[in-house]
Design an enzyme around this catalytic site. Structure first.
Site, short mmCIF file in Angstrom:
data_model
loop_
_atom_site.label_atom_id
_atom_site.label_comp_id
_atom_site.label_asym_id
_atom_site.label_seq_id
_atom_site.Cartn_x
_atom_site.Cartn_y
_atom_site.Cartn_z
N ASN A 85 33.83 12.44 -42.06
CA ASN A 85 32.27 12.20 -42.45
C ASN A 85 31.56 12.97 -41.41
O ASN A 85 31.97 13.21 -40.27
CB ASN A 85 31.92 10.71 -42.80
CG ASN A 85 32.14 9.79 -41.55
OD1 ASN A 85 31.46 9.99 -40.53
ND2 ASN A 85 32.84 9.11 -41.50
N VAL A 144 42.25 8.88 -44.76
CA VAL A 144 43.24 9.53 -44.02
C VAL A 144 42.31 9.96 -42.56
O VAL A 144 43.12 10.16 -41.59
CB VAL A 144 43.18 11.27 -44.67
CG1 VAL A 144 41.98 11.97 -44.67
CG2 VAL A 144 44.39 12.01 -44.06
N ASP A 145 41.15 9.56 -42.41
CA ASP A 145 40.21 9.91 -41.15
C ASP A 145 40.93 8.77 -40.42
O ASP A 145 41.25 9.17 -39.30
CB ASP A 145 38.82 9.56 -41.53
CG ASP A 145 38.08 10.03 -40.41
OD1 ASP A 145 38.36 10.45 -39.36
OD2 ASP A 145 36.81 9.69 -40.59
N GLY A 185 39.28 10.56 -52.42
CA GLY A 185 39.58 9.12 -52.24
C GLY A 185 38.22 8.51 -52.07
O GLY A 185 37.62 8.43 -53.05
N SER A 211 38.15 14.76 -50.32
CA SER A 211 36.82 14.10 -51.16
C SER A 211 37.41 13.46 -52.16
O SER A 211 36.65 12.83 -52.80
CB SER A 211 36.07 15.34 -51.77
OG SER A 211 35.07 15.80 -50.79
N ASP A 257 52.70 11.77 -45.46
CA ASP A 257 51.73 11.20 -44.48
C ASP A 257 51.25 12.45 -43.60
O ASP A 257 52.03 13.14 -42.87
CB ASP A 257 52.15 9.97 -43.76
CG ASP A 257 51.39 9.77 -42.57
OD1 ASP A 257 50.06 10.02 -42.32
OD2 ASP A 257 51.55 8.56 -42.02
#
Ligand code: AR6
Length: 200
Positions: free
Chosen positions: A36, A45-46, A135, A133, A22
């Site tokens: 984004n 993850v964001d 996911g 990118s 993680d």
């Protein structure tokens, strides 16, 4: 070396580690966020980084976007790490996969390169990356792994301050794909000076 960790040795004295984990727990100087363009958070993850790091990260993201507008794909900016162990979060925006016809590889390569150059500018030593990118943005992992590893190996060799890049991969499948891509890069002869250690 612990099982399931792959170490790519990049002379002189640089290391790329591939491990499962993680990224919000990474102890590197910076972690990279697959964000984004709005920088206002999201899923994957964001979302995990904003939840773990707390509101100070979003506050800085707001200021950055207020001053310079949305972050274009392939660019990178840095904020505090808030409550994370990592002191900095480097936010970058990967490309949405569109069948490979819209410069996705170049854009993805640039995300890794720009993030490392920013870390160098901040005088950092170690940076952890997720698999950008692959996911929600749908980039096939097998293709992304080759682009990501090549970009990091190539850029790392040109830096002074940054000596460690970690790929902290969330699941065993992604770690397996990145490990295989590293072995293939080694045997392709494209990077004749790299070496690989692994225990799996
Ligand atoms: N640590 C490490 N990797 C993780 C973690 C974690 N805690 N959580 C997820 N991953 P994604 P993208 C992996 O979708 O494709 C967001 O909503 C995940 O398993 O996070 O670049 C943003 O706001 C996958 O392997 O990022 C954007 O809108 C990898 O991280 C959009 O998603 C990337 O998956 C970005 O999409």
């Amino acid at each position: 070396m612990p099982k399931n960790i792959v170490r790519v040795v990049v002379p002189p004295g640089k290391t790329v580690l591939l491990l499962r984990g993680d990224i919000t727990l990474a102890k590197t100087d910076a972690i990279v966020n697959a964000a984004n363009s709005s920088l206002m958070g999201g899923g994957g993850v964001d979302g995990a980084i904003h939840r773990a790091g707390g509101p100070a990260i979003l506050e800085e993201c707001r200021k950055i976007c207020g001053a310079q507008g949305p972050l274009p794909t392939e660019k990178a900016v840095a904020t505090t790490g808030g409550k994370l162990v990592a002191r900095h979060v480097i936010h970058t925006v990967g490309p949405v996969w569109n069948g490979g016809q819209r410069d996705e590889a170049e854009l993805l390569q640039s995300c890794y390169r720009e993030s490392l150059l920013l870390a160098e500018k901040l005088n950092l030593t170690s940076v952890a990356f997720p698999s950008i990118s692959t996911g929600a943005f749908g980039y096939p992992v097998e293709k992304a792994a080759v682009v990501a590893l090549s970009a990091v190996i190539e850029t790392l060799a040109q830096l002074n301050s940054v000596s460690q890049a970690h790929f902290v991969l969330f699941d065993q499948f992604t770690l397996g794909v990145y490990s295989q891509a590293a072995r293939e890069l080694l045997s392709s002869g494209r990077f004749p000076s790299i070496g690989i250690d692994s225990n799996d």
